[in-house]
Scaffold this motif. Structure first.
Motif, short mmCIF file in Angstrom:
data_model
loop_
_atom_site.label_atom_id
_atom_site.label_comp_id
_atom_site.label_asym_id
_atom_site.label_seq_id
_atom_site.Cartn_x
_atom_site.Cartn_y
_atom_site.Cartn_z
N TYR A 1 -0.35 4.07 7.07
CA TYR A 1 -1.10 5.31 6.95
C TYR A 1 -0.71 6.30 8.05
O TYR A 1 -0.28 5.93 9.14
CB TYR A 1 -2.61 5.03 7.06
N TYR B 1 0.82 -1.20 0.00
CA TYR B 1 0.00 0.00 0.00
C TYR B 1 0.86 1.26 0.00
O TYR B 1 1.95 1.29 0.57
CB TYR B 1 -0.92 0.01 1.23
N GLU B 2 0.33 2.28 -0.66
CA GLU B 2 0.95 3.58 -0.59
C GLU B 2 0.77 4.12 0.83
O GLU B 2 -0.29 3.97 1.44
CB GLU B 2 0.28 4.56 -1.56
N THR C 1 -5.62 2.63 -1.95
CA THR C 1 -4.18 2.89 -1.76
C THR C 1 -3.33 1.68 -2.10
O THR C 1 -2.11 1.70 -1.87
CB THR C 1 -3.91 3.30 -0.30
N ALA D 1 -0.44 6.44 2.58
CA ALA D 1 -1.31 7.60 2.39
C ALA D 1 -1.57 8.34 3.70
O ALA D 1 -1.46 7.78 4.79
CB ALA D 1 -2.64 7.16 1.78
#
Length: 355
Positions: A190, A160-161, A349, A163
């Motif tokens: 996150y 996942y990014e 994401t 974010a």
């Protein structure tokens, strides 16, 4: 709601408070059909009068507010607005009441009660009317509320990014926010900022609850605070939270005493707009249940900055005000049930692996 004019039962052990609250609600277009001095009387009044809403004191002799909430929700589910002391202890008990099925809460002022409460009359009436419209007969907006310490984490395959995730919430929101944050895996990296409309005596306790319910390190924000991957901040009651800087994997915030927006401070619009202007990396905005329009303009700013916006759907929202307004502005990419929001964040994401 059974008619255009909401019907209310007012519960408080103080005769003075019962009279004052009843007068305020009557003046504001709410029909007070009964009053009660303790929880047992409250349950009887609800069974007899079938009101649209109950205002429930917490601390009462004999049967207290918590037990009354539990009994009403078991015997005759009815929207309940808790009236809580503006204290840390009051916050703890109020969150318990929300877990047991109360929709929202309103803080009693301290000091000279009559003067301060009169100044809050419009807010009280607005909140009572909003809570009266909540359908607690079904289970959608309370579905899978976790017992404390048993929140499950969503684990989806993939990378996942890292974010920045901004969550806006108001009426009916605390339990939904707990489920959303509690279901996000820490390894997604996150940086989470929560703006929940809530007074200053409550946001620190709310942050503690989110910390206990999730894999993330959650705290109430302070001026100049910084968070990195796996950390979360809750905007403190009474102050706006502005995203003031972002670099590497960290986000810096500042707190301001600027005027309220939409009648609230903190306002999610302030936080979301500043994030859209400041954060270069991936952004996700989430607009959850709540009355009013806060979060809609902020969601649009996130979308215009290339971010992804999720709104809670009507059936799972206690009050479909904030999400509806964001949807009407065309600012929303996904409309999801509250319990599907964590997967929505992960999907938005997830890094695509190119062959």
């Amino acid at each position: 709601m059974t008619g255009a004019v909401p019907r209310a039962v007012v519960v408080d052990d103080s005769h003075f408070m019962r009279t004052m609250l009843s007068d305020m609600l009557d003046d504001g277009g709410v029909d007070v059909v009964a009053t009660a001095a303790d929880g047992a009387e409250a349950v009887s009044a609800v069974l007899e009068h079938d009101p649209d809403v109950v205002t429930m004191d917490l601390e009462m002799p004999n049967v207290g507010g918590l037990e009354a909430v539990e009994r009403i929700m078991a015997e005759h589910p009815t929207p309940i607005l808790m009236l809580s002391a503006h204290t840390a202890d009051g916050a703890d008990v109020t969150f318990e009441a929300l877990e047991k099925g109360a929709v929202d809460f309103f803080t009693k002022p301290g000091g000279e009660v009559s003067t301060q409460m009169s100044s809050m009359e419009d807010q009280l009436v607005e909140k009572v009317k909003a809570v009266a419209g909540v359908d607690v007969g079904g289970s959608d907006h309370r579905s899978s509320t976790s017992e404390q310490g048993t929140t499950s984490t969503t684990h989806s395959d993939g990378d996942y990014e890292g974010a920045t995730v901004l969550i806006a919430s108001s009426t009916g929101g605390p339990t939904v926010v707990e489920r959303v944050v509690g279901a996000l895996p820490r390894d997604a990296g996150y940086r989470i900022i929560v703006v929940q409309h809530m007074p200053d005596a409550f946001t620190e306790r709310f942050a503690d609850r989110l910390d206990a319910a999730s894999e993330y390190d959650v705290r109430e924000a302070t001026d100049g605070d910084r968070i990195g991957a796996g950390e979360a901040l809750v905007a403190p009651g009474g102050r706006h939270l502005v995203v003031a800087g972002a670099g590497g994997d960290r986000v810096r915030v500042k707190l301001t005493d600027d005027p309220p927006e939409h009648g609230v401070r903190p306002a999610a619009d302030v936080t979301m707009r500043s994030a859209a202007e400041t954060v270069d990396g991936p952004l996700v905005g989430v607009v959850l249940t709540g009355m009013g329009a806060d979060g809609a303009e902020g969601a649009r700013a996130i979308g215009e900055a290339g971010g992804h916006v999720i709104a809670q759907d009507e059936s799972s929202s206690a009050v479909f005000g904030m999400p509806k307004r964001a949807i009407e502005l065309g600012a929303v990419d996904d409309v999801l049930a509250g319990d599907d929001v964590p997967d929505g964040i992960l999907d938005a994401t997830r890094l695509e692996v190119n062959a």
